[in-house]
Design an enzyme around this catalytic site. Structure first.
Site, PDB file in Angstrom:
ATOM      1  N   HIS A  55       0.747  -1.535   0.420  1.00  0.00           N
ATOM      2  CA  HIS A  55       0.005  -0.102   0.244  1.00  0.00           C
ATOM      3  C   HIS A  55       0.515   1.325   0.203  1.00  0.00           C
ATOM      4  CE1 HIS A  55      -3.581   2.629   1.783  1.00  0.00           C
ATOM      5  NE2 HIS A  55      -2.616   2.903   1.521  1.00  0.00           N
ATOM      6  N   GLU A  56       1.251   1.251   0.887  1.00  0.00           N
ATOM      7  CA  GLU A  56       2.700   1.859   1.049  1.00  0.00           C
ATOM      8  C   GLU A  56       3.619   2.878   0.317  1.00  0.00           C
ATOM      9  OE1 GLU A  56       1.946   4.758   3.419  1.00  0.00           O
ATOM     10  OE2 GLU A  56       0.158   3.263   4.141  1.00  0.00           O
ATOM     11  N   ASP A 154      -5.533   8.023   3.808  1.00  0.00           N
ATOM     12  CA  ASP A 154      -5.712   8.338   2.483  1.00  0.00           C
ATOM     13  C   ASP A 154      -7.106   9.218   2.167  1.00  0.00           C
ATOM     14  OD1 ASP A 154      -3.756   7.149   2.154  1.00  0.00           O
ATOM     15  OD2 ASP A 154      -4.362   5.341   1.816  1.00  0.00           O
TER      16      ASP A 154
END
Length: 364
Positions: A55-56, A154
């Site tokens: 994800h990062e 986010d």
């Protein structure tokens, strides 16, 4: 790119492992050994961490493609944070950088869900299928939660991009997104403790803990935004201490100490110069104190100084905001300002704090 782990990651790994090994796995598929439950639970927790990292990494890759440098990644309870050196150049870039994270988690969830269905069709152990299905569900949940319009999630970045596009004011947009983050955090804290106190559900501690992290992170982000707004466009030359007292590299520590603390050597760090006037390092009092007292008469400054390669350097025209991440990451917490090979000044984190505390210095 450096990847770090916040201490809260250990909490989430422990909670996931215990919840799966002593709860979901034996309840859904009884009859297996305790070792099987615990081993699969640990493996599932590790794969979960890998999905957080993916994800990062997606944020980092898109950030670099949008000309935003990435210093590293820190994984924490709610997923992670890609440490960006600077801001997105436009609302559109902010939208792309923020949006790719939830999309990555959603895609991972879809792939894992398809894998669970495929393994089930192949009559693989139901325990393994259960683990893959759990990973699919948690990635979808992670995508949905991170898409909530509240900083530092986010979704908060997406909200900031929208507000930035509408108002044209990045600071105002950040304030709106962080206010939403604090509101969501307090809602989770209140409802979590209410669940615990009035219903007796210990699970209420979980949203309360996440809410507390949201409040702390949103508050820190708001302060960071205020600092960036105050220092935007301010060059290093406006904040630095100009013409600092220097020390010859060939001087002995005894000679240096004889001039302080009431003479010119009244600070705690000094640029070190060669005979031709070029800077070669930085001498700190900590290094001087570490030198044996009996050897100070014969030990030169050059022998104990921090060489220039260990010191953050800047030029007078460099924006303070570009220098700040390097300054905070360096253990010396100081930067030498060099102009044409000569020392023009020295800048510390304390200098920046004083600039922020002085209202007249907020704009160039």
């Amino acid at each position: 790119m450096r990847v770090g782990l916040h201490w809260s990651v250990l909490v989430i790994v422990a909670l996931v492992t215990v919840a799966l090994a002593r709860g979901r796995f034996p309840e859904a598929h009884p009859g297996h050994s305790a070792f099987a439950y615990w081993a699969l639970a640990v493996l599932t927790a590790v794969v979960f961490l890998v999905s957080l990292l993916a994800h990062e990494l997606a944020h980092a890759v898109v950030a670099r493609r949008n000309d935003v440098q990435v210093e590293g990644i820190t994984l924490w309870m709610l997923g992670g944070a890609a440490r960006l050196r600077g801001e997105a150049p436009s609302p559109a870039a902010e939208l792309r950088i923020a949006g790719v994270g939830p999309l990555t988690s959603l895609l991972a969830g879809a792939v894992l869900a398809a894998a669970a269905l495929g393994l089930g069709a192949l009559h693989v152990s139901g325990l393994v299928v259960e683990a893959v299905a759990w990973l699919a569900a948690i990635n979808v949940l992670l995508a949905v939660f991170n898409a909530l319009p509240a900083a530092p999630l986010d979704g908060g970045r997406l909200l900031r991009a929208y507000l930035w596009h509408r108002t044209g004011d990045r600071l105002r947009a950040t304030q709106g997104a962080t206010a939403a983050g604090r509101a969501l955090g307090w809602f989770m804290v209140v409802t979590g403790f209410a669940d615990l106190l009035f219903i007796g559900n210990l699970a209420g501690l979980w949203p309360a803990l996440i809410g507390w992290f949201l409040i702390a992170a949103a508050t820190a982000e708001a302060r960071q935004a205020q600092m960036r707004g105050a220092l935007e466009g301010v060059p290093v030359s406006r904040v630095m201490t100009p013409d600092p007292v220097t020390v010859p590299a060939t001087a002995t520590l005894a000679a240096f100490l004889a001039e302080g603390p009431f003479g010119s050597y009244r600070h705690s760090a000094f640029p070190v110069l060669e005979a031709d006037g070029s800077v070669t390092g930085l001498l700190t009092l900590r290094r001087v104190n570490a030198a044996p007292a009996h050897a100070r008469a014969t030990t030169t400054v050059r022998e104990v100084m921090h060489p220039l390669g260990e010191v953050v350097t800047a030029v007078p025209q460099e924006p303070v905001l570009d220098l700040l991440p390097r300054l905070e990451a360096n253990p010396l917490r100081r930067a030498l300002v060099i102009d044409g090979g000569r020392v023009a000044g020295i800048l510390t984190v304390a200098d920046i704090a004083r600039a922020l505390a002085w209202p007249a210095a907020r704009k160039v």
